[in-house]
Design an enzyme around this catalytic site. Structure first.
Site, PDB file in Angstrom:
ATOM      1  N   PRO A  58     -10.939  -6.477   1.113  1.00 26.63           N
ATOM      2  CA  PRO A  58      -9.485  -6.652   1.017  1.00 26.63           C
ATOM      3  C   PRO A  58      -8.877  -5.714  -0.011  1.00 26.63           C
ATOM      4  CG  PRO A  58     -10.623  -8.430  -0.134  1.00 26.63           C
ATOM      5  CD  PRO A  58     -11.680  -7.604   0.536  1.00 26.63           C
ATOM      6  N   ASP A  91      -6.298  -8.898  -1.208  1.00 27.70           N
ATOM      7  CA  ASP A  91      -6.759  -9.257  -2.544  1.00 27.70           C
ATOM      8  C   ASP A  91      -5.488  -9.511  -3.364  1.00 27.70           C
ATOM      9  OD1 ASP A  91      -8.245  -9.601  -4.767  1.00 27.70           O
ATOM     10  OD2 ASP A  91      -9.276  -7.666  -4.675  1.00 27.70           O
ATOM     11  N   TRP A  98     -13.461  -9.801  -8.617  1.00 29.56           N
ATOM     12  CA  TRP A  98     -14.557  -9.343  -7.754  1.00 29.56           C
ATOM     13  C   TRP A  98     -15.388 -10.502  -7.227  1.00 29.56           C
ATOM     14  CZ3 TRP A  98     -14.009  -4.854  -5.717  1.00 29.56           C
ATOM     15  CH2 TRP A  98     -13.281  -3.877  -6.409  1.00 29.56           C
ATOM     16  N   GLN A 137     -17.060   1.913  -4.828  1.00 30.49           N
ATOM     17  CA  GLN A 137     -17.370   0.523  -4.511  1.00 30.49           C
ATOM     18  C   GLN A 137     -18.880   0.245  -4.604  1.00 30.49           C
ATOM     19  OE1 GLN A 137     -15.124  -1.589  -4.505  1.00 30.49           O
ATOM     20  NE2 GLN A 137     -13.267  -0.858  -3.519  1.00 30.49           N
ATOM     21  N   TRP A 155     -17.391  -3.550  -5.092  1.00 34.29           N
ATOM     22  CA  TRP A 155     -17.471  -4.494  -3.974  1.00 34.29           C
ATOM     23  C   TRP A 155     -18.854  -4.531  -3.318  1.00 34.29           C
ATOM     24  CZ3 TRP A 155     -16.615  -4.468   1.694  1.00 34.29           C
ATOM     25  CH2 TRP A 155     -16.258  -5.734   2.170  1.00 34.29           C
ATOM     26  N   LYS A 209      -7.484  15.152  -8.580  1.00 30.69           N
ATOM     27  CA  LYS A 209      -7.160  13.803  -8.160  1.00 30.69           C
ATOM     28  C   LYS A 209      -5.697  13.771  -7.699  1.00 30.69           C
ATOM     29  CE  LYS A 209      -7.810   9.208 -10.030  1.00 30.69           C
ATOM     30  NZ  LYS A 209      -8.158   8.395 -11.185  1.00 30.69           N
ATOM     31  N   LYS A 259       0.463  10.326  -7.820  1.00 30.93           N
ATOM     32  CA  LYS A 259       1.797  10.062  -7.322  1.00 30.93           C
ATOM     33  C   LYS A 259       2.848  10.652  -8.261  1.00 30.93           C
ATOM     34  CE  LYS A 259       3.666   5.869  -6.734  1.00 30.93           C
ATOM     35  NZ  LYS A 259       3.634   4.436  -6.438  1.00 30.93           N
TER      36      LYS A 259
END
Ligand SMILES: [Zn+2]
Ligand SMILES: [Zn+2]
Length: 986
Positions: free
Chosen positions: A51, A90, A547, A583, A587, A620, A623
Site C-alpha cells: 500500500p 497506507d 511497517w 523496499q 516492506w 534524484k 519536485k
C-alpha cells in the site's frame, strides 16, 4: 506534479486520444472485472499490493510500480489464472502527521496535545484520502487495472484489529519485549525512527560541523602522575563532533592496546595525553615536545579527571563517574584516540555504560531541549542551538584545545528533515535474533528477480538485522495494545476488541456505540482494565511502527482471523509482489519477518525488485527543483504504452537506476508503438474482404520466415514473463516488430498492390501475425494490443484481447532452417550493399552478377530475394565474373561483378529518371497510378537519343500519359545520368 491532472491545456497527441478511447471501451464493457471473473477461483495467482501512502501525489516511482504490478497480473490472467487486484492505502504515520501539523498550524507534540489528540487524529482521518482522485486518474491512465473502490485502509477498525491479533501472536510466543536502546531519534517529531526508514530514501546528508578537541584535566595526586613526576597540569584530549553531548559526559574511553603519548605544550605550561599515532594530526600547527610515547590505554585505565560540568544528578547517583576506561570501539582513525562518553547519546557509549554501570542521566527532554538536570545556562535551550553557548563557556574556562570544520555524513528525519540524534530511550521490540536462522532459511524459498539480491543485499539485511523497534511516540497509527498495571507494573497484551471488552471496566462508556468502535487514540487511552492484582491498568502511550501495519496486509486486509479464514488461507503466501529496491530493507523485509515469525512460512513466492527512476542527468527527481519532465506531458505526447514499454524494457527492471530520457521514450514510441500503428494502417488499407483462414502450407518462404520468427518471439516472451524478466520480453518484441516492418512488410509491399493469390496469402499472413502479436504484447502495451486485436478479431473471439488466452506455442509453425537461411540472406544482402558502396555503385544501378554459396533448401526463393534486394540480375560463380569484388564476413563469402556495360548503364539511367519522376509525383501529391504528361529538356544529342529509345519504358514504369521534349523549359528538376543532363517539368 502539483497540478498534475490531465485536463489542462496540454496538447493531446493522437496516440493519447486513441488510448483514452480504449480506456472508455474497457470501462463501458467492464473488461477488467470480466477478466478476473471468467477465471476459476481454484486457479488463483495471488498478487499483494504494497500500500502506498495516501498523502502524496503519484510520481514516476509510482508509475514504475504501477506498471510492474499491472504487467505480471495481466500476463497471468491470460495464462488462465484468476488475479484479484485490490488497492490498499497506507494511512498512518509520520507522513500524514506532518501534514496535519502544517494544516493546524502547529508544530511539536506539546502543541498537538494542547490542541487535543482527538482533533489531531480527526484531521488526519479527513486528510488521508485527499489525493485519491489524482491517484485514480494516473493509475487508470497508465493502464493499470486494480480494484480501486473496494480498497483496504490500514486505519480501518478491522484492519487495526488484525494487526493487534498478530501482535498478540508474537506476544504469546514471547517475541515482544520492552527495552532501553539507543535509537535514531527525531527531536522535532519526538519519536524514534528506524534505520530502515532513514536509509530507505537516503536521508543521510553531508554536513559540515564545527568539531572540538576538549581538554579533560586529570586530577592531581594520582599514582600515575606521581610516577612521572609531572607537576604541571595534565589534560587528556578528546574529540567530539557533537559538542552538545559534552555536559552529559561521564567517562572517557581509550583503547587498551593503543599507544598513547604525553606531550609538552609549546610554552611548556601544560601536558597533553593523545594517541601516539595522532600526534602530528592533533598538533599540526604547534611544535611540541614528546615526553613519553610508550604508554598504553591500559596504563590510563581508572584515572580520574575533573568533570566539565558537575551535574548534581550524576553526583547523587551513587555511581562512579568521570574516569578513564578502556573500550574496544576506540580507534585511531580520527580525533585523538580518546572518546568522550555520554552514555545516553550513542550506541557504543550506551553499551559501555551498561557494562560499567555508569550513571545514565538524560540532559535533554523529549523535544531536544535541555532539562532541569542540565547546567543552568543551558536549561530550556534546544540542543543544537546551545552548542554555541557550550563552546563559549568551555573556551572561557580554557578547556578547548582546538576547533575544526569537519564534513561527515549525517542522518536526517525522513519526514521533517530535522537532524536526528542518537538517544537511549525506552521502546518496544520484536525479537529478531531468536529466530534469525529460520528467517534466513526461509529466504531460500523466495524467487528473487533479479536473482543476485537473494544472497546479496537481502541476505545481508537479514544477517545484520537488529531487533525490530515497533513503538513510535506518536498519535495517528494503530495504538499498541499493551496495558500496564499502575499497581504491580505487569503488562497485558490484547489481541482483539472482544478480549479488551471483557477485561475492561469502562468499555461501554468509552464506546457507547459498539458498532462503531474507533481504536485510535485518544479513545483507546481512556479504557481501564482490571489487573489480576486488583490494580488498574492503562494503555502505554506508544503507537505502532507503520511497517507492522503494511506488512500485515496479507491477512489484515481480510480481517483475518476474525473473518474470511478460508479466503486468507487460500491466498497465502502471495505469488507475486513488486516494489523498488529500497523496499528490500522495508516492506519486503518486514513482510518476510512477519511471515517467518507468525506462520513459519514465506509471505511471497516471487518478488520483482526495480531500481529507481532518476532524471536525465542521473539525479534524484525533485519536485521542488523541477528537474524532470512532467509525466502527464510524456503520456500526452507519446501515450502510456510507449512509457510502459520504455520502462519495462529498461535496466530499472533489473534493479538498476534508469536515467529517464525523453529522447529514448520518443524512440521507443517510434520503433514500437508507432511502427505497430503504421503496420495496422497498412493492413486496413488493403483489408477489403475477409482475410482467408490461415493455412501454413500456402505460405511463401518469406511468410514462413516471419511466422517462425513470431513463434520464436512467443516462446521467448512466455519464458521471460514466466521468469519475471520484462527486459528480455521487451527486447524480443522490439526485434520482432523491427523484422516485421523492415523486412517482411517492406519486401511484401508489392504483393499487396496487385489483387490475386499472392496478395491473399500476404493478407492472410499479416492478419494472422497481427492477431497473435496482439496477445504477445498485451501485458506490456495493453492499449495498442487492444487496437490491433479489435481490427483483426473475428466474430467468435472474446470481446477484448485481455479476455483472451495466451497463445499456445506450436512447434509446427517453427522452422529454424528457414530462420537461419533468412538470416544468411540478410547478411549476404548487407555484404552486397557494402561492396556496392565501396565501389560507388548506387543501388539503382543494376549489376550483372553476384556470387554466394548455394542454399541447401529453397535455394531459388532465397536467391530471388537476394537478387531483388541487391538489384543484380543473376547469381554466377565468381570465376565467371569480369571484375569481381569480394568480401567475407562470418564465413559468408560474397562477390559482385562491378563491370558495367552499355546495357546495364542504360537500365540504371532509366531507373534514375523514373525515380526522379516518382519522387516529384509523391511530392506534388499525385495519387499512385494517376496519369500525367511530363515535359523534358535535354542537354545533348546523345541524351535526346536516349530519351527516344526509352520513353515507352519510362512511361510504363512511372504511370505517365506521355513524355515529350520541350526545349522552352526554364525551370525544372534536373538529373545527371551517363548520357548527359536532363530537366523535367510537369
Ligand atoms: Zn522528524
Ligand atoms: Zn497489577
Amino acid at each position: 506534479m502539483e497540478n498534475q491532472s490531465n485536463g489542462g491545456s496540454e496538447k493531446i497527441s493522437i496516440v493519447c486520444q486513441k488510448e483514452e478511447k480504449t480506456i472508455r471501451f474497457w470501462q463501458e464493457n467492464r473488461i477488467f472485472e470480466k477478466s478476473v471473473e471468467i477465471r476459476p477461483r481454484e486457479n488463483e495467482f495471488v498478487f499483494y499490493d504494497g500500500p502506498p501512502f495516501a498523502t502524496g501525489l503519484p510520481h514516476y516511482g509510482h508509475i514504475l510500480s504501477s506498471v510492474t504490478k499491472d504487467l505480471f497480473p495481466r500476463y497471468q490472467t491470460m495464462r488462465g489464472k484468476r488475479v484479484e487486484r485490490r488497492w490498499g492505502w497506507d494511512c498512518h504515520g509520520l507522513p500524514i502527521e506532518t501534514l496535519v501539523e502544517k494544516k493546524l498550524g502547529i508544530s511539536g507534540k506539546k502543541q498537538i496535545e494542547e490542541k487535543g489528540v482527538r482533533l489531531f487524529n480527526d484531521t488526519a482521518r479527513s486528510m488521508v484520502l485527499e489525493y485519491v482522485r489524482q491517484w485514480r486518474e494516473m493509475v487508470s491512465r497508465i493502464g493499470r487495472w486494480v480494484e480501486f473502490d473496494n480498497s483496504y485502509k490500514t486505519m480501518d477498525t478491522d484492519y487495526v484489529e488484525s494487526v493487534w491479533w498478530v501482535l498478540k501472536e508474537l506476544w504469546n510466543k514471547k517475541l515482544i519485549y520492552e527495552g532501553r536502546k539507543v535509537l535514531m531519534y527525531c527531536p522535532r517529531c519526538e519519536t524514534p525512527v528506524s534505520n530502515a526508514e532513514v536509509s530507505m530514501d537516503n536521508s543521510y546528508k553531508d554536513v559540515t560541523d564545527e568539531t572540538v578537541i576538549i581538554k579533560f584535566k586529570i586530577k592531581p595526586g594520582q599514582n600515575f602522575l606521581d610516577k612521572l613526576k609531572i607537576e604541571k597540569p595534565v589534560y587528556v584530549l578528546a574529540w567530539t563532533t557533537t559538542p552538545w553531548t559534552l555536559p552529559a559526559n561521564v567517562a572517557l574511553a581509550v583503547g587498551g592496546e593503543i599507544k598513547y603519548a604525553i606531550v609538552e605544550s609549546k610554552k611548556g605550561e601544560e601536558f597533553y595525553i593523545v594517541a601516539s599515532k595522532l600526534i602530528e594530526k592533533v598538533f599540526a600547527n604547534e611544535k611540541v615536545k614528546i615526553l613519553s610515547d610508550e604508554l598504553t590505554g591500559a596504563d590510563l585505565n581508572g584515572l580520574e579527571y575533573e568533570p566539565l560540568y558537575e551535574v548534581q544528578k550524576v553526583k547523587n547517583s551513587g555511581k562512579k563517574a568521570w574516569y578513564i576506561t578502556t573500550a574496544e570501539f576506540v580507534s585511531t582513525d580520527e580525533g585523538t584516540g580518546v572518546v568522550h562518553t555520554a552514555v545516553i547519546y550513542g550506541e557504543d557509549d550506551f553499551n559501555l555504560g551498561l557494562s560499567l554501570d555508569l550513571p545514565q542521566v538524560p540532559l535533554l527532554d523529549s523535544s531536544g531541549h535541555y532539562n532541569k538536570d542540565a547546567p543552568k545556562f543551558l536549561q530550556n535551550k534546544f540542543y543544537k542551538e546551545a552548542e554555541r553557548d557550550i563552546k563559549k563557556d568551555l573556551e572561557d574556562k580554557g578547556l578547548i584545545y582546538s576547533k575544526q570544520q569537519y564534513t561527515h555524513s549525517y542522518p536526517f528525519c525522513w519526514r521533517c528533515d530535522s537532524p536526528l540524534i542518537y538517544n537511549a530511550i525506552s521502546a518496544w521490540f520484536i525479537n529478531i535474533q531468536k529466530n534469525k536462522r529460520r528467517i534466513i532459511e526461509l529466504n531460500e524459498k523466495i524467487n528473487w528477480h533479479p536473482k543476485y539480491l537473494q544472497h546479496g543485499r537481502f541476505l545481508n539485511i537479514l544477517d545484520s538485522a537488529p531487533d525490530w523497534n515497533i513503538s513510535r511516540n506518536r498519535y495517528w497509527a494503530t495504538p499498541l495494545p499493551f496495558f500496564k498495571c499502575e499497581k504491580c507494573g505487569k503488562f497485558k497484551c490484547f489481541g482483539s476488541i472482544e478480549e479488551l471488552k471483557k477485561s475492561s471496566c469502562n468499555f461501554s462508556e468509552v464506546y457507547p456505540d459498539e458498532q462503531n468502535v474507533d481504536l485510535h487514540r485518544p479513545y483507546i487511552d481512556e479504557l481501564e482494565v482490571i489487573c489480576e492484582c486488583g490494580g488498574k491498568a492503562k494503555r502505554i502511550p506508544e503507537v505502532i511502527d507503520c511497517w507492522v501495519e503494511s506488512s500485515s496486509m496479507p491477512f489484515a486486509q481480510f480481517h483475518y482471523p476474525f473473518e474470511n479464514k478460508n479466503k486468507f488461507e487460500s491466498k497465502y503466501p502471495g505469488d507475486f509482489i513488486g516494489e523498488y529496491i529500497s523496499q528490500t530493507r522495508a516492506w519486503f523485509y518486514y513482510m518476510h519477518v512477519i511471515g517467518s515469525l507468525v506462520f513459519d512460512d514465506i509471505s511471497f513466492k516471487n518478488v520483482v525488485t526495480t531500481g529507481v527512476i532518476l532524471n536525465e542527468k542521473g539525479e534524484k527527481m525533485s519536485k521542488s527543483k523541477q528537474n524532470f519532465p512532467d509525466p502527464w506531458k510524456m503520456i500526452n505526447a507519446y501515450g502510456a504504452d510507449a512509457l510502459r514499454f520504455y520502462i519495462m524494457g529498461s535496466v530499472v527492471m533489473n534493479a538498476d537506476n534508469l536515467s529517464f530520457n525523453e529522447r529514448e521514450l520518443r524512440e521507443t514510441y517510434n520503433k514500437v508503438i508507432n511502427t505497430l500503428s503504421n503496420i495496422l494502417k497498412f493492413f486496413e488499407i488493403y483489408h477489403t474482404q475477409d482475410v482467408k483462414k490461415f493455412s501454413y502450407s500456402s505460405l511463401t518462404i518469406l511468410d514462413k520466415y516471419i511466422v517462425s520468427r513470431l513463434e520464436a518471439t512467443l516462446v521467448d516472451v512466455t519464458g521471460s514473463l514466466d521468469d519475471y524478466n520484462s527486459v528480455k520480453a521487451c527486447r524480443s518484441i522490439k526485434l520482432f516488430i523491427d523484422d516485421l516492418s523492415t523486412w517482411w512488410l517492406r519486401r511484401s509491399r508489392e504483393r499487396f498492390r496487385q489483387p490475386g493469390k499472392d496478395r491473399d496469402i500476404a493478407m492472410m499472413t499479416l492478419g494472422y501475425i497481427l492477431k497473435k502479436l496482439s496477445f504477445i504484447v498485451a501485458p506490456i502495451t495493453p492499449f495498442i494490443a487492444e487496437e490491433l486485436y479489435q481490427k483483426v478479431k473475428s466474430d467468435n473471439d472474446p470481446l477484448s484481447v485481455h479476455l483472451a488466452d495466451w497463445p499456445k506455442t506450436d512447434e509446427g509453425l517453427s522452422d529454424k532452417s528457414v530462420e537461419g537461411n533468412m538470416e544468411k540472406v540478410k547478411k549476404i544482402v548487407e555484404l552486397g550493399h557494402s561492396l556496392r558502396a565501396a565501389n560507388y555503385l548506387k543501388v539503382r544501378q543494376p549489376l550483372s552478377s553476384v556470387s554466394f554459396e548455394k542454399f541447401n533448401q529453397n535455394h531459388e526463393d532465397f536467391e530471388g530475394i537476394i537478387l531483388d534486394e541487391l538489384n543484380i540480375e543473376k547469381r554466377v560463380e565468381v570465376t565467371k565474373m569480369s571484375v569481381p569484388k569480394e568480401t567475407v564476413s562470418d564465413k559468408i563469402k560474397v562477390a559482385i561483378d562491378i563491370k558495367l556495360d552499355d546495357r546495364l548503364k542504360e537500365m540504371g539511367d532509366v531507373r534514375e529518371i523514373v525515380r526522379l519522376i516518382q519522387d516529384r509525383r509523391r511530392k506534388s501529391g499525385l495519387k499512385p497510378g494517376q496519369k500525367i504528361v511530363v515535359k523534358y529538356k535535354v542537354s545533348s544529342e546523345s541524351m535526346r537519343e536516349f530519351m527516344i529509345k526509352f520513353s515507352k519504358e519510362i512511361c510504363e514504369q512511372s504511370s505517365l500519359e506521355s513524355i515529350e521534349e520541350d526545349p522552352s523549359i526554364e525551370d525544372g528538376y534536373e538529373v545527371s545520368i551517363s548520357s548527359g543532363d536532363i530537366k523535367i517539368l510537369f
